[in-house]
Design an enzyme around this catalytic site. Structure first.
Site, PDB file in Angstrom:
ATOM      1  N   SER A 238     -48.316  22.591 -15.851  1.00 56.51           N
ATOM      2  CA  SER A 238     -47.979  22.730 -14.440  1.00 56.51           C
ATOM      3  C   SER A 238     -46.466  22.791 -14.317  1.00 56.51           C
ATOM      4  O   SER A 238     -45.735  22.664 -15.302  1.00 56.51           O
ATOM      5  CB  SER A 238     -48.521  21.556 -13.625  1.00 56.51           C
ATOM      6  OG  SER A 238     -47.853  20.351 -13.980  1.00 56.51           O
ATOM      7  N   LYS A 239     -45.981  22.958 -13.085  1.00 53.45           N
ATOM      8  CA  LYS A 239     -44.544  23.120 -12.868  1.00 53.45           C
ATOM      9  C   LYS A 239     -43.740  21.886 -13.283  1.00 53.45           C
ATOM     10  O   LYS A 239     -42.544  21.993 -13.550  1.00 53.45           O
ATOM     11  CB  LYS A 239     -44.280  23.454 -11.402  1.00 53.45           C
ATOM     12  CG  LYS A 239     -44.710  24.860 -11.025  1.00 53.45           C
ATOM     13  CD  LYS A 239     -44.285  25.243  -9.622  1.00 53.45           C
ATOM     14  CE  LYS A 239     -44.659  26.677  -9.309  1.00 53.45           C
ATOM     15  NZ  LYS A 239     -44.237  27.097  -7.955  1.00 53.45           N
ATOM     16  N   ARG A 240     -44.402  20.743 -13.354  1.00 57.77           N
ATOM     17  CA  ARG A 240     -43.656  19.551 -13.755  1.00 57.77           C
ATOM     18  C   ARG A 240     -43.216  19.629 -15.230  1.00 57.77           C
ATOM     19  O   ARG A 240     -42.330  18.891 -15.665  1.00 57.77           O
ATOM     20  CB  ARG A 240     -44.493  18.286 -13.534  1.00 57.77           C
ATOM     21  CG  ARG A 240     -45.669  18.124 -14.483  1.00 57.77           C
ATOM     22  CD  ARG A 240     -46.371  16.779 -14.272  1.00 57.77           C
ATOM     23  NE  ARG A 240     -47.497  16.624 -15.159  1.00 57.77           N
ATOM     24  CZ  ARG A 240     -48.728  17.078 -14.916  1.00 57.77           C
ATOM     25  NH1 ARG A 240     -48.958  17.742 -13.800  1.00 57.77           N
ATOM     26  NH2 ARG A 240     -49.709  16.892 -15.773  1.00 57.77           N
ATOM     27  N   HIS A 241     -43.838  20.528 -15.989  1.00 55.70           N
ATOM     28  CA  HIS A 241     -43.474  20.683 -17.398  1.00 55.70           C
ATOM     29  C   HIS A 241     -42.331  21.679 -17.594  1.00 55.70           C
ATOM     30  O   HIS A 241     -41.888  21.898 -18.715  1.00 55.70           O
ATOM     31  CB  HIS A 241     -44.687  21.149 -18.211  1.00 55.70           C
ATOM     32  CG  HIS A 241     -45.797  20.152 -18.253  1.00 55.70           C
ATOM     33  ND1 HIS A 241     -47.006  20.360 -17.622  1.00 55.70           N
ATOM     34  CD2 HIS A 241     -45.878  18.927 -18.834  1.00 55.70           C
ATOM     35  CE1 HIS A 241     -47.788  19.320 -17.825  1.00 55.70           C
ATOM     36  NE2 HIS A 241     -47.133  18.438 -18.554  1.00 55.70           N
TER      37      HIS A 241
END
Length: 463
Positions: A238-241
């Protein structure tokens, strides 16, 4: 004598609801490699049946992403939406053959049934009632209720689904529009797709879609469901990665060939080979090399792969990629003077750079014009003593031939005269020529800039 196997046909079938995700890019790559390595066809289908979410801009972004990654497809992209008539035609054939039925159940009927039977798939009361009714109806697959549906998956092995756990899939909604699940099967069959290579989040879909193939008497394709990509923490990407859209990797300056290499190794292996060319990837890629465990995104590995490819890229092609990168990131194109200065030092720069912006950063000295503005740290190396040494060096260089040996000798002579090491004179030279403290070798810069520009930059500092 047996008939020859049909030519391999693979497809990539994205939904145009946003940018091209890195997971989708890898799926496209696997399909491309498998087809291209076998002299087959790689087709593109835009699954745009969700009219509320599908946009022309998203379709353009997907095509741009595939073009940037260097994945060429055969023929024109197919619009699933435009084939709705064909999907309905097949559903009517299934009605006529008894493999489908009209279901008059309303959404309220279905909701009430599910509330009363929470652990069972919906069973329509119209499955065995052929009496025509007034009002709208959906067309449902008359799926087998007993036994099992087995998917012989080229990655996952045999995967078994109990038929009593699968409902009668809707083929046509009550407004006559086809469902995605039905349209996929019709399109894959009509396009001659022999291998369906896609994410394992579609594995359950394969069981229901296989029943449509069987009902129509069509040969099933080879299914190959590949594990999804996870972040470094083992959770779904996801974008948190970090970057998840392919366009983000392009903007970060990873060359397309490096992304192809890295994405190919993200879930597939050929022995211990980590670094390889496109030709090797096409030759080696096979479905039995795909692992069953989710792959993990690793930016350090990506940088390593990127650096390897940059170092091996021919200078002319590398310059073209730098131009493409600058255009894509809204920077002005390199002008002829900048190119003329970069060309001689490219062999040096590309040995160390991991990304295209890192290469441009090291080549900063070739891109700037006089007067060179030194940053705060570099300006600290331009005190009066240093300027004096640069003045002596400028005078010495007026009479030397412009070879590396002569340039090093002139600098060493000045350094010896002041009783210092060569490094002490290199620092003010870096500041004068590039305005930075981190640069290529000062002699590589001088050779790339040439005598006129080098002496002019030095003269600017000594007055």
């Amino acid at each position: 004598m047996t008939d020859a196997a049909p030519p391999v046909v693979t497809r990539f079938a994205p939904s145009p609801t946003g940018y091209l995700h890195i997971g989708g890019a890898r799926t496209a790559l696997f399909n491309w490699l498998y087809a291209r390595g076998r002299g087959g066809k790689f087709l593109l289908r835009i699954e745009d049946t969700d009219r509320a979410r599908s946009t022309p801009e998203a379709t353009a972004a997907i095509l741009d992403g595939l073009n940037w990654l260097g994945l060429d497809w055969d023929g024109e992209p197919v619009s699933q939406f435009e084939r709705a008539g064909r999907h309905a035609e097949v559903a009517r054939e299934m009605l006529a053959s008894g493999h489908a039925y009209r279901c008059y159940a309303t959404p309220e009927d279905i909701a009430a049934w599910r509330e009363a039977n929470p652990n069972r798939p919906f069973q329509s009361p119209w499955r065995d009632n052929e009496t025509p009714q007034d009002g709208p109806y959906a067309v449902r697959l008359r799926a087998p209720r007993e036994g099992e549906t087995v998917i012989a998956d080229a990655v996952q092995g045999d995967v078994t689904f109990r038929n009593d756990q699968l409902d009668d899939m809707v083929l046509l909604r009550s407004d006559g529009t086809p469902t995605y699940m039905h349209a996929v099967v019709v399109d894959d069959h009509d396009m001659g797709v022999t291998h369906v290579i896609r994410g394992d989040d579609h594995l359950t879909n394969a069981a229901r879609q296989a029943q449509v193939y069987d009902a129509m008497g069509w040969a099933r394709p080879v299914f190959a469901h590949i594990p999804l990509i996870h972040g470094t923490d083992g959770k779904k990407l996801s974008k948190r990665h970090g970057a998840v859209g392919l366009h983000e990797y392009a903007a970060l300056g990873y060359p397309p060939e490096a992304m192809r290499n890295y994405l190919a190794r993200l879930g597939w292996a050929h022995g211990d080979d980590e670094l390889f060319t496109d030709d090797q990837a096409r030759e080696w890629f096979d479905l039995n090399g795909i692992g069953r465990a989710p792959a993990r995104l690793d930016f350090k590995k990506l940088e390593h792969v990127s650096g390897w490819h940059i170092a091996r890229t021919e200078d002319e092609r590398l310059l073209a990629e730098l131009q493409d990168f600058r255009k894509a990131t809204g920077q002005p194109a390199l002008n002829p003077t900048q190119i003329a200065r970069l060309e001689p030092i490219l062999p040096v720069l590309k040995e160390k750079a991991k990304t295209l912006p890192a290469l441009l950063e090291q080549g900063h000295f070739a891109l700037i014009e006089r007067p060179v503005q030194a940053d705060e740290k570099a300006a600290g190396n331009l005190d009066s003593v240093s300027r004096g040494m640069l003045s002596e060096l400028t005078a010495a260089l007026q009479h030397d031939s412009w070879t590396r040996e002569e340039l090093e000798l002139a600098a060493k002579t000045v350094a010896d005269r002041h009783g210092i090491g060569l490094g002490k004179i290199a620092a003010p030279l870096r500041a004068a020529l590039a305005g930075k403290t981190s640069t290529p070798s000062v002699f590589d810069m001088m050779l790339a800039l040439g005598p006129a520009e080098t002496l002019a930059r030095l003269q600017d500092q000594v007055g």
